[in-house]
Design an enzyme around this catalytic site. Structure first.
Site, PDB file in Angstrom:
ATOM      1  NE  ARG A  89      -2.676   5.397 -10.666  1.00 25.41           N
ATOM      2  CZ  ARG A  89      -3.394   6.310 -10.001  1.00 25.41           C
ATOM      3  NH1 ARG A  89      -3.804   6.053  -8.785  1.00 25.41           N
ATOM      4  NH2 ARG A  89      -3.702   7.462 -10.566  1.00 25.41           N
TER       5      ARG A  89
ATOM      6  CG  HIS B  41     -13.815   2.504 -12.060  1.00 26.36           C
ATOM      7  ND1 HIS B  41     -14.596   2.533 -10.918  1.00 26.36           N
ATOM      8  CD2 HIS B  41     -12.709   1.796 -11.735  1.00 26.36           C
ATOM      9  CE1 HIS B  41     -13.982   1.881  -9.949  1.00 26.36           C
ATOM     10  NE2 HIS B  41     -12.836   1.419 -10.414  1.00 26.36           N
TER      11      HIS B  41
ATOM     12  NE  ARG C 114     -11.435  -0.828   1.050  1.00 31.23           N
ATOM     13  CZ  ARG C 114     -10.379  -0.431   0.340  1.00 31.23           C
ATOM     14  NH1 ARG C 114      -9.176  -0.478   0.866  1.00 31.23           N
ATOM     15  NH2 ARG C 114     -10.520  -0.002  -0.896  1.00 31.23           N
TER      16      ARG C 114
ATOM     17  CG  HIS D  89     -13.866  -3.140  -4.059  1.00 34.53           C
ATOM     18  ND1 HIS D  89     -14.483  -3.314  -5.278  1.00 34.53           N
ATOM     19  CD2 HIS D  89     -12.851  -2.273  -4.280  1.00 34.53           C
ATOM     20  CE1 HIS D  89     -13.860  -2.604  -6.201  1.00 34.53           C
ATOM     21  NE2 HIS D  89     -12.866  -1.953  -5.624  1.00 34.53           N
TER      22      HIS D  89
ATOM     23  NE  ARG E  64      -7.562  -2.068 -10.638  1.00 32.90           N
ATOM     24  CZ  ARG E  64      -6.520  -1.291 -10.882  1.00 32.90           C
ATOM     25  NH1 ARG E  64      -5.516  -1.766 -11.588  1.00 32.90           N
ATOM     26  NH2 ARG E  64      -6.483  -0.052 -10.425  1.00 32.90           N
TER      27      ARG E  64
ATOM     28  CG  ASN F  36      -2.068  -0.926   1.148  1.00 35.07           C
ATOM     29  OD1 ASN F  36      -2.354  -1.497   0.097  1.00 35.07           O
ATOM     30  ND2 ASN F  36      -2.760  -1.127   2.262  1.00 35.07           N
TER      31      ASN F  36
END
Length: 713
Positions: A405, A435, A564, A592, A375, A47
């Protein structure tokens, strides 16, 4: 009332560091299995690396162009970097204290050892002697630095060994200042298993240091010390000309590794001489240096965990995601035509999503498949079935987001593979990342053309679907189908629909829609009725949305937020945010899911979305928000939200002083919502349908005592 005061906002970057500290707290929590604690420690490192790759790099770019503006909290880029440096240095010290004082001693209690060369038996020495000379030595490249050999380029996130060397037999200042480096090769495992014990390991750099004199014959080794550089890895891609976008992405991938150095990690006992040399050559300031008392780059722990044998007891218990019986071994089109179908990952299996694409590829009546991919995994079954669909003569259109990314290279590869298979690949809209998570299947049926959809809060990634919590919906709703067709027409052509029936998209649309929902809650409270907003997201940083939440709170609307990560909103401000409560759950799974619920005078409207409440999601991305129209699914999501809100094991509550505190469980039963949902996934999933009828109550069976927590007064 104005909500523009800088004191009403937290800084985004410092809030992110607080989030990473909550992850680090899980590594320090004794109730977690030992190897999972170690895994949390490694996550804090990865992270932090990405944070410096992107966010810290962005601040440095602002300074380089003499940007004098401030963020909503009133901090200039320089002030933010100063705050980041102070907090990150504290975090790094805490990381290594956690490793050396807590985790490594605990591992040794279970006969799991991370050794140095001094700890080895003669047999282990013999093994490593052969390993070094047969494998490592031919690959290693000594890089001396002198007047004829410039300082070598140090790539991002590579582990290197700095050396101070002198000509054999020489003394004095001149000999001591000779400098060299050796990169630790990443073609071999960094964590090496040793013979003579089930779980004894050593790090590759320890072996190289021991034998490093063999790379510098005729020289004396005065000092060795490991170091690692984190660089600017953000990509500056101009996508005005889509025809050259893939080529530019490929060029930028090559350039990215040579970005400016942002951070230097060194062994704490590195001499001042080596330290000064690295700082000078890399163009860094003293505050960018991070001395560590332990192995550099803590992500090595994930490799160690994978090699540990015979200790399943030190891991979370294995689980098998549940395939809801309402759709198990059935034709998905038949079932979706009857009713909407809801899946809650990772408790519910991701396989129904894969099967949806598989059945679409094989069904003779399917005419077209349209899908957005942000992704996907490196061995994605979804890609396999999309290619198969094209081979079977279906019209397959896939939007592959090349600018996702750190997945750019993977996505370029898949885009090329899909095109080879005959799929039509598009790359989205100029200046916007796509997205949203949306699949549209067009099928020919007896009564005409019918559209089937899957929409989700998370990516079409079968690997992360086992680690991230996300929700998805299968539906054949006619109005949503029309909207989905219009979205794909917008993405692939020049269509600009004047309105959407049920779906809401960004840029701008989601922000405006949510503000309208909040305005209704405010109006209800002003009319003497109840107002309640419940929202769950990864991050809250959009200034306009925060101001609107403050407006609702000031009007008397109760606002409960599950966040989160980043939270720029502050609680407990008199007259501003006294009615706002913020919880953060950090546990086994990465939270998520994005959920947006509004009381709506008792009607309780529920929406799921791919978008967090961040400016980038609401203003610079194509995002999707979709309503939950089927009553039993809507009730199920509300039920799950209430369970998450009642969690008292992995929840931290944001305080008025911007700290996060765990819930005092004295007198309360323990509720870890993620474990609870694992225990009850069969019951909750099968609540939806029984013989096509809706069950009225959610059955709950759990070995854990469930006592809801009241909202703090």
């Amino acid at each position: 009332m104005s909500f523009d005061q800088a004191s009403y906002f937290n800084n985004r970057e410092l809030s992110w560091i607080e989030f990473n500290d909550r992850v680090l707290e899980e590594a320090r929590t004794k109730e977690n299995p030992l190897l999972e604690r170690l895994r949390f420690l490694g996550i804090t490192q990865s992270n932090l690396d990405e944070f410096f790759n992107i966010r810290v790099a962005s601040l440095h770019k602002m300074i380089s162009v003499d940007y004098q503006g401030t963020d909503p909290s009133g901090l200039t880029p320089s002030a933010q970097l100063k705050g980041i440096s102070e907090k990150t240095h504290e975090m790094v010290e805490k990381q290594y204290n956690t490793l050396t004082r807590s985790l490594l001693p605990k591992l040794e209690e279970h006969q799991i050892y991370l050794l140095t060369m001094a700890d080895l038996s003669s047999k282990q020495h013999e093994y490593l002697d052969e390993y070094f000379h047969q494998k490592l030595y031919p690959v290693l490249t000594p890089m001396a630095v002198d007047v004829s050999r410039p300082f070598p380029f140090i790539a991002n996130n590579t582990l290197n060994i700095a050396l101070r060397i002198s000509k054999a037999g020489t003394t004095g200042e001149k000999g001591e200042k000779s400098f060299a480096t050796v990169q630790v090769p990443d073609v071999f495992p960094r964590v090496l298993r040793l013979p003579g014990a089930d779980n004894a390991f050593i790090l590759q750099e320890e072996v190289i240091k021991h034998y490093i004199s063999e790379l510098f014959v005729g020289f004396d080794i005065r000092e060795t010390a490991c170091f690692r550089v984190i660089r600017d890895m953000d990509m500056d891609v101009a996508d005005e000309d889509a025809s050259d976008l893939m080529k530019e992405i490929e060029q930028q991938l090559k350039k990215r590794e040579r970005g400016k150095a942002m951070r230097l990690e060194i062994e704490a006992d590195m001499s001042k001489h080596l330290r000064r040399r690295l700082v000078k050559e890399l163009g860094l300031a003293e505050e960018d240096i991070y001395p560590v008392k332990g192995p550099i780059d803590l992500t090595f722990v994930s490799k160690l965990i994978k090699q540990v044998q015979g200790h399943d007891d030190l891991l979370y218990p294995a689980f098998e995601p549940y395939y809801p019986k309402a759709i198990r071994n059935k034709n998905l089109f038949t079932e979706i035509a009857k009713h909407d179908i809801f899946v809650d990952h990772p408790y519910d299996s991701f396989q129904p999503v894969v099967d949806f694409i598989k059945q679409s590829a094989e069904d003779e009546d399917v005419l077209a498949i349209k899908m957005t991919l942000y992704r996907v995994s490196s061995k994605s079954p979804i890609i396999t079935y999309l290619k198969k669909a094209a081979e079977n003569g279906k019209q397959v259109t896939v939007l592959v987001e090349l600018k996702a990314r750190f997945d750019e290279e993977n996505n370029v590869h898949w885009a090329q593979e899909l095109e080879k298979a005959g799929c039509h690949v598009i790359y989205g809209l100029v200046g916007l990342k796509t997205h949203c998570k949306l699949t549209l299947v067009v099928r020919r049926e007896e009564n005409g053309i019918r559209r089937y959809m899957h929409m989700a809060t998370g990516n079409y990634n079968d690997v992360t679907a086992r680690m991230y919590t996300d929700m998805g919906l299968f539906t054949a709703n006619q109005e949503m189908g029309i909207d989905a067709s219009n979205i794909f027409n917008m993405l692939s052509g020049f269509s600009e629909p004047p309105f959407f029936h049920k779906l809401v998209i960004s840029p701008e649309g989601i922000r405006n829609f949510l503000m309208e929902q909040i305005d209704e809650e405010i109006a209800n409270v002003k009319a003497g009725r109840k107002g309640h907003i419940q929202m769950k997201m990864n991050s809250l940083s959009d200034t306009k949305m925060i101001k609107k939440i403050y407006e609702a709170s000031a009007a008397g609307v109760r606002v409960d937020l599950l966040i989160r990560g980043i939270c720029n909103l502050r609680v407990g401000i008199p007259g501003v945010s006294e009615n706002v409560t913020v919880h953060s759950i950090v546990g086994r799974f990465l939270e998520h899911t994005r959920i947006y619920c509004f009381y709506a005078d008792g009607a309780e409207r529920v929406f799921l979305s791919s978008a967090d409440l961040m400016n980038r999601n609401l203003s610079r991305r194509v995002e999707l928000l979709f309503p939950i129209l089927q009553d039993n699914i809507r009730k199920q999501i509300i039920h799950i939200y209430h369970l998450m809100w009642a969690d008292n094991s992995k929840t931290r509550i944001l305080q008025a002083d911007d700290t996060w505190k765990r819930i005092d469980r004295r007198g309360l039963g323990n509720l870890d919502v993620q474990e609870y949902l694992l225990d009850n996934r069969v019951n909750i999933a099968d609540y939806l349908f029984e013989d096509d009828g809706v069950k009225k109550e959610l059955p709950v069976k759990s070995k854990r005592q469930f006592i809801p927590i009241r909202k703090p007064e």
